[in-house]
Design a protein around this motif. Structure first.
Motif, PDB file in Angstrom:
ATOM      1  N   VAL A 102     -21.491  -3.532  58.015  1.00 45.78           N
ATOM      2  CA  VAL A 102     -21.393  -3.684  56.788  1.00 45.78           C
ATOM      3  C   VAL A 102     -21.244  -4.941  56.288  1.00 45.78           C
ATOM      4  O   VAL A 102     -21.759  -5.404  55.478  1.00 45.78           O
ATOM      5  CB  VAL A 102     -19.682  -2.280  56.780  1.00 45.78           C
ATOM      6  CG1 VAL A 102     -18.873  -3.112  54.907  1.00 45.78           C
ATOM      7  CG2 VAL A 102     -19.588  -1.512  56.717  1.00 45.78           C
ATOM      8  N   TRP A 106     -24.378  -4.673  53.899  1.00 48.16           N
ATOM      9  CA  TRP A 106     -23.089  -4.589  52.186  1.00 48.16           C
ATOM     10  C   TRP A 106     -23.636  -6.043  52.272  1.00 48.16           C
ATOM     11  O   TRP A 106     -23.760  -6.831  51.186  1.00 48.16           O
ATOM     12  CB  TRP A 106     -22.616  -3.896  52.200  1.00 48.16           C
ATOM     13  CG  TRP A 106     -21.825  -3.648  51.258  1.00 48.16           C
ATOM     14  CD1 TRP A 106     -22.637  -2.567  50.305  1.00 48.16           C
ATOM     15  CD2 TRP A 106     -20.727  -4.351  50.251  1.00 48.16           C
ATOM     16  NE1 TRP A 106     -21.752  -2.563  49.096  1.00 48.16           N
ATOM     17  CE2 TRP A 106     -20.717  -3.937  49.362  1.00 48.16           C
ATOM     18  CE3 TRP A 106     -19.978  -5.593  50.800  1.00 48.16           C
ATOM     19  CZ2 TRP A 106     -19.881  -4.474  48.399  1.00 48.16           C
ATOM     20  CZ3 TRP A 106     -19.343  -5.644  50.151  1.00 48.16           C
ATOM     21  CH2 TRP A 106     -18.997  -5.441  49.120  1.00 48.16           C
ATOM     22  N   PHE A 220     -15.825   3.257  52.845  1.00 48.13           N
ATOM     23  CA  PHE A 220     -16.559   3.031  54.642  1.00 48.13           C
ATOM     24  C   PHE A 220     -14.759   3.192  55.288  1.00 48.13           C
ATOM     25  O   PHE A 220     -14.060   3.089  54.982  1.00 48.13           O
ATOM     26  CB  PHE A 220     -16.594   1.655  54.548  1.00 48.13           C
ATOM     27  CG  PHE A 220     -18.462   0.521  54.075  1.00 48.13           C
ATOM     28  CD1 PHE A 220     -19.828   1.283  54.261  1.00 48.13           C
ATOM     29  CD2 PHE A 220     -18.546  -0.349  52.999  1.00 48.13           C
ATOM     30  CE1 PHE A 220     -20.834   0.790  53.615  1.00 48.13           C
ATOM     31  CE2 PHE A 220     -19.535  -0.440  52.016  1.00 48.13           C
ATOM     32  CZ  PHE A 220     -20.390   0.049  52.705  1.00 48.13           C
ATOM     33  N   GLY A 239     -20.501   5.734  55.571  1.00 53.54           N
ATOM     34  CA  GLY A 239     -20.191   5.456  54.040  1.00 53.54           C
ATOM     35  C   GLY A 239     -20.612   6.688  53.218  1.00 53.54           C
ATOM     36  O   GLY A 239     -21.221   7.645  52.988  1.00 53.54           O
TER      37      GLY A 239
END
Ligand code: PMP
Length: 409
Positions: A102, A106, A220, A239
């Protein structure tokens, strides 16, 4: 209500019949890793004896078997977490890898210089270091929510950290060092109210309580299979679909592509987009077996049993002269952390080991929170469904005996 039969549950875990140093093994290091029921061990055998193949890629019987087993495990995880779709379940190596995924995938797209990331003081290093690394790469800022003297997040202080630059809050549901159960749903709601996403680290929660990511409302959720009676080397990133759908891939390779030319690659949608290369198929299947095993007992029953055991253990420990419990929040799960005046934690750990009792003694990969309480290390017995009052009695008994003759430890 049927009485919780921990003695019967113990018989499902072969390793609990081990002896160490000539003593019956008492496993109180569940926060580090949990033991495996026979159902998981046998499922791994069955996989390798009857199903082993790479998934998806070949048109033969075993590929179909292994693919079915792997995807069935994904569905079990979906149900276990209360997620809406299997497309929201990504198999990874563990909680650590999930958070790094992540932070990199992300975070790489969404974090810019001057942005802010909020964590809590309770975090495991796995939920600190990846964000620090992201901040170092991007010029973003890490902000830390303080805890009170019981080791609980102070919600008002947490909320005060948010600004219009806050992009994500990442925090634990249960502290591995103190056992604090954080008000995770409220913390998610606060993050959302300020336009930030929320990642919940469930590594220490999933073995102790029912979890529902839709009730939590998080974007998440991460956990490790080995802490929930499954194999090592497998874990989960949940997610939210709309978040994963617009997230760039992390690693590139086979499995995660729809089409490759030397000019351009088109990626698969989630979850495949985040599962580059041959994954840990067998251990995902093993994790599915662990979830089936827990379903048979019921997470609510497990939570109730452990709650009772935690109260029993706290009272027993507090009867030891000079013992200080660290982490006294009203909401706790699974973990007891303590120090005893004049006794180095590592020596207490060794003394317990000589009696067959396994606990962790050290900083538990959560140095900031221990330092918040003025210590570098604690002794940390941690519970699971197969622990009994007898295990706790043995722990307290050894501590009392050794503490009576403190010079010998
Ligand atoms: N978060 C918490 C709260 C943990 O307790 C742990 C493991 N101790 C982790 C993350 C990291 O899990 P793993 O080492 O299995 O990736």
């Amino acid at each position: 209500v049927r009485a919780f039969d921990a003695a019967a549950i113990r018989r499902d875990f072969p390793i609990l019949s081990e002896h160490v140093h000539g003593k019956r093994l008492i496993w109180l290091d569940n926060a580090a890793t949990t033991q495996k029921p026979r159902a998981v061990i046998e499922r791994l055998d069955r996989y390798y004896e009857h199903e082993n193949s790479n998934i998806h890629r070949a048109a033969h019987a075993l590929a179909a078997r292994s693919t079915d087993a792997y995807e069935a495990a994904r569905e079990k995880v979906r149900r276990f977490l209360g997620a809406g779709s299997v497309e929201e379940i990504v198999f990874v190596r563990g909680a650590t890898e999930a958070i790094n995924l992540v932070a990199q995938a992300w975070g790489g797209r969404n974090i810019r210089a001057g942005d802010e990331i909020v964590v809590s003081w309770l975090e495991h290093h796995a939920n600190i270091v990846p964000w620090q690394q992201l901040c170092a790469r991007t010029g973003a800022k890490l902000k830390v929510a303080p805890v009170d003297d019981h080791g609980q997040v102070i919600l008002e202080e947490y909320e005060r950290l948010f600004t219009d630059r806050t992009r994500i809050a990442s925090f634990t549901q249960v502290s591995n060092a103190l056992g604090t159960v954080t008000p995770a749903a409220e913390m998610v709601a606060i993050a959302h109210r300020h336009g930030a996403l929320a990642l919940v680290d469930g590594a220490q929660a999933v073995s102790h309580m029912p979890v529902d990511v839709q009730v939590l409302g998080c974007d998440f959720y991460v956990f490790s299979g080995h802490k929930v009676f499954g194999p090592t080397g497998i874990g989960v990133l949940y997610g939210r679909k709309d978040v994963l759908d617009v997230m760039p891939p992390w690693q590139g390779g086979g499995n995660m592509i729809a089409d490759v030319t030397f000019e351009k690659t088109v990626y698969q949608p989630a979850p495949s987009r985040f599962e580059a290369g041959t994954g840990n198929i067998a251990d995902a299947v093993g994790l599915g077996a662990a979830i089936d095993y827990l379903d048979g007992i019921g997470m609510a029953n497990i939570a109730a049993w452990e709650h009772e055991l935690l109260g029993y253990a706290s009272a027993g420990l507090l009867s030891i002269p000079g013992l200080r419990l660290i982490g006294t929040a009203a909401e706790k799960a699974g973990v007891l952390s303590f120090v005893i005046d004049g006794c180095p934690p590592i020596e207490i750990g060794k003394a317990l080991d000589r009696e067959g009792i396994a606990v962790r003694a050290g900083h538990h990969c959560a140095q900031p929170i221990l330092r918040r309480f003025g210590v570098e290390a604690t002794v940390r017995p941690s519970l699971a469904l197969y622990n009994t009052r007898e295990d706790i009695d043995a722990l307290v008994d050894v501590l009392r005996r050794n503490h009576g003759a403190r010079r010998t430890i």
